[in-house]
Design an enzyme around this catalytic site. Structure first.
Site, PDB file in Angstrom:
ATOM      1  N   THR A 198       0.816  -1.229   0.000  1.00 31.83           N
ATOM      2  CA  THR A 198       0.000   0.000   0.000  1.00 31.83           C
ATOM      3  C   THR A 198       0.846   1.272   0.000  1.00 31.83           C
ATOM      4  O   THR A 198       0.314   2.367  -0.135  1.00 31.83           O
ATOM      5  CB  THR A 198      -0.929   0.044   1.249  1.00 31.83           C
ATOM      6  N   GLY A 199       2.161   1.139   0.140  1.00 30.70           N
ATOM      7  CA  GLY A 199       3.034   2.318   0.185  1.00 30.70           C
ATOM      8  C   GLY A 199       3.421   2.809  -1.203  1.00 30.70           C
ATOM      9  O   GLY A 199       2.986   2.250  -2.223  1.00 30.70           O
TER      10      GLY A 199
ATOM     11  N   GLN B 211       8.120   0.759   9.100  1.00 31.82           N
ATOM     12  CA  GLN B 211       7.869   2.106   9.606  1.00 31.82           C
ATOM     13  C   GLN B 211       8.992   2.933   8.983  1.00 31.82           C
ATOM     14  O   GLN B 211      10.147   2.843   9.380  1.00 31.82           O
ATOM     15  CB  GLN B 211       7.914   2.073  11.134  1.00 31.82           C
TER      16      GLN B 211
ATOM     17  N   SER C  47      18.515   1.090   2.941  1.00 37.23           N
ATOM     18  CA  SER C  47      18.363   2.542   2.769  1.00 37.23           C
ATOM     19  C   SER C  47      19.695   3.279   2.898  1.00 37.23           C
ATOM     20  O   SER C  47      20.575   2.878   3.663  1.00 37.23           O
ATOM     21  CB  SER C  47      17.411   3.048   3.856  1.00 37.23           C
TER      22      SER C  47
ATOM     23  N   GLU D 249      19.972   5.754   4.564  1.00 36.24           N
ATOM     24  CA  GLU D 249      20.043   6.170   5.977  1.00 36.24           C
ATOM     25  C   GLU D 249      21.026   5.300   6.758  1.00 36.24           C
ATOM     26  O   GLU D 249      21.459   5.682   7.839  1.00 36.24           O
ATOM     27  CB  GLU D 249      18.660   6.067   6.627  1.00 36.24           C
TER      28      GLU D 249
ATOM     29  N   TYR E 268      15.618   4.167  13.019  1.00 34.79           N
ATOM     30  CA  TYR E 268      15.229   3.694  11.681  1.00 34.79           C
ATOM     31  C   TYR E 268      16.468   3.175  10.956  1.00 34.79           C
ATOM     32  O   TYR E 268      16.480   2.052  10.425  1.00 34.79           O
ATOM     33  CB  TYR E 268      14.566   4.833  10.885  1.00 34.79           C
TER      34      TYR E 268
ATOM     35  N   HIS F 201      13.838   8.323  -2.847  1.00 41.61           N
ATOM     36  CA  HIS F 201      13.106   8.377  -4.118  1.00 41.61           C
ATOM     37  C   HIS F 201      11.674   8.799  -3.841  1.00 41.61           C
ATOM     38  O   HIS F 201      11.053   8.391  -2.877  1.00 41.61           O
ATOM     39  CB  HIS F 201      13.202   7.066  -4.889  1.00 41.61           C
TER      40      HIS F 201
HETATM   41  P1  NDP Z   1       5.888   4.019   2.584  1.00 41.30           P
HETATM   42  O1  NDP Z   1       5.984   4.660   3.924  1.00 41.30           O
HETATM   43  O2  NDP Z   1       5.195   4.743   1.482  1.00 41.30           O
HETATM   44  O3  NDP Z   1       5.195   2.593   2.731  1.00 41.30           O
HETATM   45  C1  NDP Z   1       5.468   1.766   3.830  1.00 41.30           C
HETATM   46  C2  NDP Z   1       4.631   0.507   3.740  1.00 41.30           C
HETATM   47  O4  NDP Z   1       4.907  -0.276   4.910  1.00 41.30           O
HETATM   48  C3  NDP Z   1       3.118   0.754   3.714  1.00 41.30           C
HETATM   49  O5  NDP Z   1       2.503  -0.182   2.878  1.00 41.30           O
HETATM   50  C4  NDP Z   1       2.712   0.524   5.162  1.00 41.30           C
HETATM   51  O6  NDP Z   1       1.395   0.024   5.314  1.00 41.30           O
HETATM   52  C5  NDP Z   1       3.695  -0.586   5.560  1.00 41.30           C
HETATM   53  N1  NDP Z   1       3.865  -0.599   7.026  1.00 41.30           N
HETATM   54  C6  NDP Z   1       4.225   0.422   7.830  1.00 41.30           C
HETATM   55  N2  NDP Z   1       4.253   0.028   9.105  1.00 41.30           N
HETATM   56  C7  NDP Z   1       3.881  -1.276   9.100  1.00 41.30           C
HETATM   57  C8  NDP Z   1       3.677  -2.246  10.117  1.00 41.30           C
HETATM   58  N3  NDP Z   1       3.847  -1.954  11.409  1.00 41.30           N
HETATM   59  N4  NDP Z   1       3.288  -3.487   9.753  1.00 41.30           N
HETATM   60  C9  NDP Z   1       3.078  -3.783   8.448  1.00 41.30           C
HETATM   61  N5  NDP Z   1       3.247  -2.911   7.453  1.00 41.30           N
HETATM   62  C10 NDP Z   1       3.639  -1.668   7.777  1.00 41.30           C
HETATM   63  O7  NDP Z   1       7.381   3.649   2.167  1.00 41.30           O
HETATM   64  P2  NDP Z   1       8.068   3.613   0.725  1.00 41.30           P
HETATM   65  O8  NDP Z   1       7.175   2.949  -0.226  1.00 41.30           O
HETATM   66  O9  NDP Z   1       8.615   4.958   0.435  1.00 41.30           O
HETATM   67  O10 NDP Z   1       9.339   2.683   1.019  1.00 41.30           O
HETATM   68  C11 NDP Z   1       9.279   1.273   0.877  1.00 41.30           C
HETATM   69  C12 NDP Z   1      10.414   0.641   1.677  1.00 41.30           C
HETATM   70  O11 NDP Z   1      11.652   1.136   1.181  1.00 41.30           O
HETATM   71  C13 NDP Z   1      10.402   0.935   3.160  1.00 41.30           C
HETATM   72  O12 NDP Z   1      10.911  -0.218   3.803  1.00 41.30           O
HETATM   73  C14 NDP Z   1      11.378   2.088   3.322  1.00 41.30           C
HETATM   74  O13 NDP Z   1      11.948   2.074   4.615  1.00 41.30           O
HETATM   75  C15 NDP Z   1      12.394   1.739   2.253  1.00 41.30           C
HETATM   76  N6  NDP Z   1      13.110   2.855   1.677  1.00 41.30           N
HETATM   77  C16 NDP Z   1      12.433   3.909   1.102  1.00 41.30           C
HETATM   78  C17 NDP Z   1      13.110   4.934   0.483  1.00 41.30           C
HETATM   79  C18 NDP Z   1      12.399   6.096  -0.141  1.00 41.30           C
HETATM   80  O14 NDP Z   1      13.067   7.101  -0.403  1.00 41.30           O
HETATM   81  N7  NDP Z   1      11.125   6.011  -0.416  1.00 41.30           N
HETATM   82  C19 NDP Z   1      14.600   4.921   0.403  1.00 41.30           C
HETATM   83  C20 NDP Z   1      15.199   3.747   1.008  1.00 41.30           C
HETATM   84  C21 NDP Z   1      14.477   2.763   1.605  1.00 41.30           C
HETATM   85  P3  NDP Z   1       0.099   0.902   5.732  1.00 41.30           P
HETATM   86  O15 NDP Z   1      -0.481   1.378   4.444  1.00 41.30           O
HETATM   87  O16 NDP Z   1      -0.745  -0.076   6.434  1.00 41.30           O
HETATM   88  O17 NDP Z   1       0.603   2.009   6.606  1.00 41.30           O
HETATM   89  P1  GDR Z   2      14.399  11.093   4.899  1.00 36.74           P
HETATM   90  O1  GDR Z   2      13.207  11.877   4.170  1.00 36.74           O
HETATM   91  O2  GDR Z   2      14.461  11.405   6.343  1.00 36.74           O
HETATM   92  O3  GDR Z   2      15.632  11.348   4.085  1.00 36.74           O
HETATM   93  O4  GDR Z   2      13.913   9.577   4.766  1.00 36.74           O
HETATM   94  P2  GDR Z   2      12.411  13.191   4.579  1.00 36.74           P
HETATM   95  O5  GDR Z   2      11.773  13.661   3.338  1.00 36.74           O
HETATM   96  O6  GDR Z   2      11.554  12.996   5.781  1.00 36.74           O
HETATM   97  O7  GDR Z   2      13.606  14.203   5.001  1.00 36.74           O
HETATM   98  C1  GDR Z   2      14.617  14.606   4.094  1.00 36.74           C
HETATM   99  C2  GDR Z   2      15.414  15.757   4.692  1.00 36.74           C
HETATM  100  O8  GDR Z   2      14.599  16.925   4.749  1.00 36.74           O
HETATM  101  C3  GDR Z   2      14.778  17.561   6.012  1.00 36.74           C
HETATM  102  N1  GDR Z   2      13.611  18.369   6.326  1.00 36.74           N
HETATM  103  C4  GDR Z   2      12.364  17.906   6.544  1.00 36.74           C
HETATM  104  N2  GDR Z   2      11.864  16.652   6.498  1.00 36.74           N
HETATM  105  C5  GDR Z   2      10.527  16.493   6.729  1.00 36.74           C
HETATM  106  N3  GDR Z   2       9.995  15.259   6.661  1.00 36.74           N
HETATM  107  N4  GDR Z   2       9.718  17.553   7.031  1.00 36.74           N
HETATM  108  C6  GDR Z   2      10.189  18.848   7.095  1.00 36.74           C
HETATM  109  O9  GDR Z   2       9.455  19.784   7.364  1.00 36.74           O
HETATM  110  C7  GDR Z   2      11.575  19.033   6.829  1.00 36.74           C
HETATM  111  N5  GDR Z   2      12.382  20.131   6.768  1.00 36.74           N
HETATM  112  C8  GDR Z   2      13.596  19.720   6.463  1.00 36.74           C
HETATM  113  C9  GDR Z   2      14.996  16.398   6.973  1.00 36.74           C
HETATM  114  O10 GDR Z   2      15.579  16.873   8.193  1.00 36.74           O
HETATM  115  C10 GDR Z   2      15.911  15.517   6.124  1.00 36.74           C
HETATM  116  O11 GDR Z   2      17.228  15.935   6.248  1.00 36.74           O
HETATM  117  C11 GDR Z   2      13.387   9.053   3.554  1.00 36.74           C
HETATM  118  C12 GDR Z   2      12.429   7.905   3.924  1.00 36.74           C
HETATM  119  O12 GDR Z   2      11.752   7.495   2.755  1.00 36.74           O
HETATM  120  C13 GDR Z   2      13.197   6.731   4.496  1.00 36.74           C
HETATM  121  O13 GDR Z   2      12.304   5.629   4.666  1.00 36.74           O
HETATM  122  C14 GDR Z   2      14.315   6.342   3.524  1.00 36.74           C
HETATM  123  O14 GDR Z   2      15.052   5.260   4.030  1.00 36.74           O
HETATM  124  C15 GDR Z   2      15.212   7.536   3.284  1.00 36.74           C
HETATM  125  O15 GDR Z   2      14.430   8.591   2.739  1.00 36.74           O
HETATM  126  C16 GDR Z   2      16.336   7.207   2.307  1.00 36.74           C
END
Ligand code: NDP
Ligand code: GDR
Length: 327
Positions: free
Chosen positions: A11-12, A86, A128, A130, A152, A182
């Site tokens: 769903t994400g 999460q 990630s 991170e 995280y 991304h």
């Molecule tokens: P999202 O936050 O959009 O989606 C997260 C997904 O995980 C949702 O489907 C959510 O379900 C599910 N989820 C969250 N908490 C739980 C839980 N307690 N039990 C079961 N399912 C849960 O993340 P992204 O699609 O952006 O990212 C996908 C994966 O890639 C994640 O693992 C993230 O950490 C990792 N990642 C993402 C990056 C990015 O920039 N987007 C970069 C690097 C890694 P629900 O709809 O129920 O909340």
């Molecule tokens: P990140 O993404 O922490 O890199 O994690 P986020 O977009 O939350 O933050 C990126 C940077 O922006 C700065 N920032 C803020 N961030 C948020 N959310 N809100 C604000 O108002 C704001 N102002 C400044 C943050 O401090 C940070 O430096 C994402 C997630 O998708 C992770 O799950 C994934 O692993 C990493 O990217 C790679």
């Protein structure tokens, strides 16, 4: 016979693009969702609405080993993409324990279930950037040591090590993508890029006056989620399981992102962005920059979207969103 893929976190943002991608490739696509989400279709499935009929959805919990075993043994998928986590770092600071529990146990349960009940299943772990945190070298590649700055990041390092260890100890086909940030029009509203593009659209339509941000000097290597899900599939569809950095190789500040997003609607970001110290993180990751030459060489992967195209795509989509939905 059709190949079967199971996606956790379907769903994400990434789950929805990956599901679309795999359906187009002819897969039978299964998704594991938590029961609360399965029962709240109208809210939780907004990213999947257009393909929902083609998916097989299973309610289950990443926090329960029995539940994970049940789904893995029932489906016996060819490939598992473990994206469920999460994933919001601000929240990870507020609820360390559930972040650690879900992210580490979920990964461990899946790996153990594969080993015991479905050892031919290939496994992808969503690692990630991170994990690099307070970076040890610039740019970061597969050999750069990790130094996470949040629970995280710590949970992702543990998931990465578990995945590597199951590959080495039990000869399973499992690998991790080390994906840099991304984004897309399907990004959650809490992440900074979507917070900016949504606010830009709301300000343009007169629904909001300003935009509060934290550290706007933080630098990220931002790509488009559509490009990145393809890399996940490529990793599981080569002969040998290995880990890959996926990134664009260019980084920009949050300020650069805001500047361009406002400029696209003929506004000056300086008039609207307010920096709020309360939005700073207790320990920040200041700058991330990936070197994805291994993925380019071995997976023949390269991103189609650059920074400008990404920001344009998100601003355009949010202008349409706000106009249609009115919020
Ligand atoms: P999202 O936050 O959009 O989606 C997260 C997904 O995980 C949702 O489907 C959510 O379900 C599910 N989820 C969250 N908490 C739980 C839980 N307690 N039990 C079961 N399912 C849960 O993340 P992204 O699609 O952006 O990212 C996908 C994966 O890639 C994640 O693992 C993230 O950490 C990792 N990642 C993402 C990056 C990015 O920039 N987007 C970069 C690097 C890694 P629900 O709809 O129920 O909340
Ligand atoms: P990140 O993404 O922490 O890199 O994690 P986020 O977009 O939350 O933050 C990126 C940077 O922006 C700065 N920032 C803020 N961030 C948020 N959310 N809100 C604000 O108002 C704001 N102002 C400044 C943050 O401090 C940070 O430096 C994402 C997630 O998708 C992770 O799950 C994934 O692993 C990493 O990217 C790679």
């Amino acid at each position: 016979m059709k190949k079967k893929a199971l996606i956790t976190g379907i769903t994400g943002q990434d789950g929805s693009y990956l599901a679309e991608f795999l359906l187009k490739k002819g897969y039978s696509v299964h998704g594991m969702v938590r029961r609360v989400a399965a029962e709240d279709e109208s809210h939780r499935f907004w990213r999947l609405r257009h393909i929902k009929k083609s998916l097989n959805i299973h309610a289950g919990s990443l926090e329960s080993y029995a539940s994970v075993i049940n789904i893995v043994t029932k489906i016996k998928p060819n490939e598992i993409y473990h994206l469920g986590a999460q994933s919001y770092i601000d929240y990870a600071f507020k609820d360390e324990f559930s972040t650690i529990n879900t992210n580490i146990n979920g990964t461990h349960f899946l790996l153990s279930a594969i080993k015991e009940f479905s050892p031919k299943t290939k496994f992808y772990f969503a690692g990630s950037s991170e994990m690099f945190g307070k970076v040890r070298e610039v740019p970061q590649n597969e050999k750069t040591p990790f130094y996470p700055r949040s629970v995280y990041g710590i949970s992702k390092v543990a998931g990465f090590d578990l995945t590597r260890n199951y590959r080495e100890a039990y000869k399973l086909f499992c690998c991790s993508g080390i994906l840099f940030n991304h984004e897309s029009p399907r990004r959650g509203f809490e992440f900074v890029t979507r917070k900016i593009t949504h606010a830009v659209a709301r300000i343009k339509f007169g629904l909001q006056k300003d935009l509060q941000l934290g550290n706007i000097d933080a630098k990220r290597d931002w790509g488009h989620a559509k490009d990145y899900v393809e890399a996940m599939w490529l990793m599981l569809n080569r002969k040998k399981p290995e880990d890959y950095v996926i990134s664009t190789g260019k980084h920009y500040t949050v300020r650069d992102f805001a500047k361009l997003a406002f400029k696209l609607v003929d506004l000056d970001y300086k008039k609207f962005v307010k920096v709020e110290k309360k939005l700073y993180r207790p320990s920040e990751v200041e700058s991330l920059l990936g070197n994805c030459s291994k993925a380019k060489r071995e997976l023949k992967w390269k991103p189609k979207y650059d920074f400008k195209k990404l920001v344009e795509d998100m601003v355009k989509a949010d202008l349409e969103f706000v106009e249609k939905e009115g919020y």
